[in-house]
Design an enzyme around this catalytic site. Structure first.
Site, PDB file in Angstrom:
ATOM      1  N   GLU A  10       0.824  -1.210   0.000  1.00 41.55           N
ATOM      2  CA  GLU A  10       0.000   0.000   0.000  1.00 41.55           C
ATOM      3  C   GLU A  10       0.857   1.258   0.000  1.00 41.55           C
ATOM      4  OE1 GLU A  10      -2.280   3.168   2.201  1.00 41.55           O
ATOM      5  OE2 GLU A  10      -0.674   1.922   3.008  1.00 41.55           O
ATOM      6  N   HIS A 306      -4.426  -2.128   2.226  1.00 37.94           N
ATOM      7  CA  HIS A 306      -3.903  -1.610   3.495  1.00 37.94           C
ATOM      8  C   HIS A 306      -3.732  -2.757   4.487  1.00 37.94           C
ATOM      9  CE1 HIS A 306      -3.856   1.126   7.058  1.00 37.94           C
ATOM     10  NE2 HIS A 306      -3.371   1.985   6.190  1.00 37.94           N
TER      11      HIS A 306
END
Length: 338
Positions: A10, A306
């Site tokens: 991410e 994430h």
């Protein structure tokens, strides 16, 4: 020395915060390069510097290269000490992201701690305070420690100026299984604003109610003192027997109230129509404590990049892997294993 490329996965500030937090728990040093390499403005911002400064303050740690804008640091952890701490981000940077860094190591400290955090409490780049208090911390408390939070003053972007207080009584983390959220107890929503026209909040309430079909008295308006703004957030909350999900939508220039409300309401609707225990924010937050508890599992909606990046960093420090297994119902079972 664990070496990390901050642009992996991410590529945001989570890599930095998770590394510092787990470094303090495991005693392993790390070097991170290309910090926030996938962000529009790479390098460390004020809130990231404060997070690392906080990690050093609660321990005898040292950090080389720490400065706003820097893209490389070397962190050497020391012993974590319980105590009374005050950390000021100095801008509208998220107080909750600083808390994410220092909470796990303080759960293993040799005594209770009190933390005061000043800065942004309701920031579009992080979970709002309400999520921390009513969604995340109850799960931590179920695992053994006792952590309570108090909101002293709201702090919206861009002014900031918010303040929260956290009390931590540490205890060994016990693994739990969180596969079923239980029955729905209640739903509610609040369109909160400060220093802005009242009609903005009214339009958000109307639009959210239309999507969700909630009773008229389930979503209301709350006006804060003008000096705490300008700022606006729509909070939607669904309380189940085992977990509370909070979805938020942040007001900003150029974003119509109706669009903000519809986006947030559809996210909540999607969660409620699933069978998942954890929404995407909570799934992110549970990875570290579940790994440090030695295992456990929970169900969630589709894991974000994430979350998967966080799982990769956790494995580097603890050796614990996370499996993300999709079920026929569409939910994912997330398991921590060696």
């Amino acid at each position: 020395m664990i070496k990390i490329n901050g642009s992996e996965g991410e590529g945001g500030g989570q890599v930095l915060r998770t590394s510092a937090s787990l470094s303090l728990v495991t005693g392993q040093s790390f070097q991170i390069t290309d910090i926030r390499g996938k962000r529009e403005k790479p390098g460390m911002m004020r809130q990231h510097v404060t997070s690392i400064e906080a990690a050093c303050a609660i321990s005898e740690s040292t950090c080389e290269g720490l400065d706003i804008g820097t893209s490389e640091i070397t962190f050497r952890p020391g012993a974590v000490k319980a105590g009374n701490y005050n950390f000021a981000v100095g801008t509208a940077g998220s107080t909750n992201l600083v808390l994410q860094t220092v909470l796990p190591p303080l759960l293993f400290a040799d005594g209770p701690s009190h933390i005061t955090l000043e800065g942004g409490t309701h920031n579009m780049m992080a979970p709002p305070y309400d999520f921390i208090e009513r969604s995340f911390l109850p799960i931590i408390n179920r695992m053994g420690p006792t952590v309570s939070a108090r909101l002293v003053r709201h702090g919206f972007y861009p002014r900031g100026g918010g303040k929260i207080e956290i009390d931590i009584t540490p205890s060994p983390l016990t693994r739990i299984e969180s596969l079923d959220r239980g029955a729905l107890r209640s739903v509610k929503g609040t369109a909160m604003f400060a220093g802005l026209p009242f009609e903005i909040a009214e339009r958000e309430v109307k639009a959210a109610r239309k999507v969700l079909g909630w009773d008229e008295d389930a979503i209301g308006v709350r006006e804060l003192p003008e000096d705490q703004g300008p700022g606006n957030i729509l909070l939607l909350e669904a309380e189940y027997d085992q977990v509370t999900e909070i979805v938020s939508g942040f007001g900003k220039l150029g974003l119509k109230a109706e669009r903000l409300a519809k986006t947030a309401a559809n996210r909540m609707k999607g969660y409620m129509e699933s069978e998942a225990f954890a929404g995407p924010y909570l799934a992110d937050q549970l990875l570290v404590p579940f790994a440090l508890a030695g295992g456990g599992s929970f169900t969630t909606v589709k894991p974000s990049q994430h979350a998967r990046t966080g799982a990769d960093i956790i494995e580097r420090f603890t050796g614990r892997k996370f499996e993300f297994d999709q079920q026929e119902s569409g939910v994912f079972v997330v398991r921590s294993s060696t």
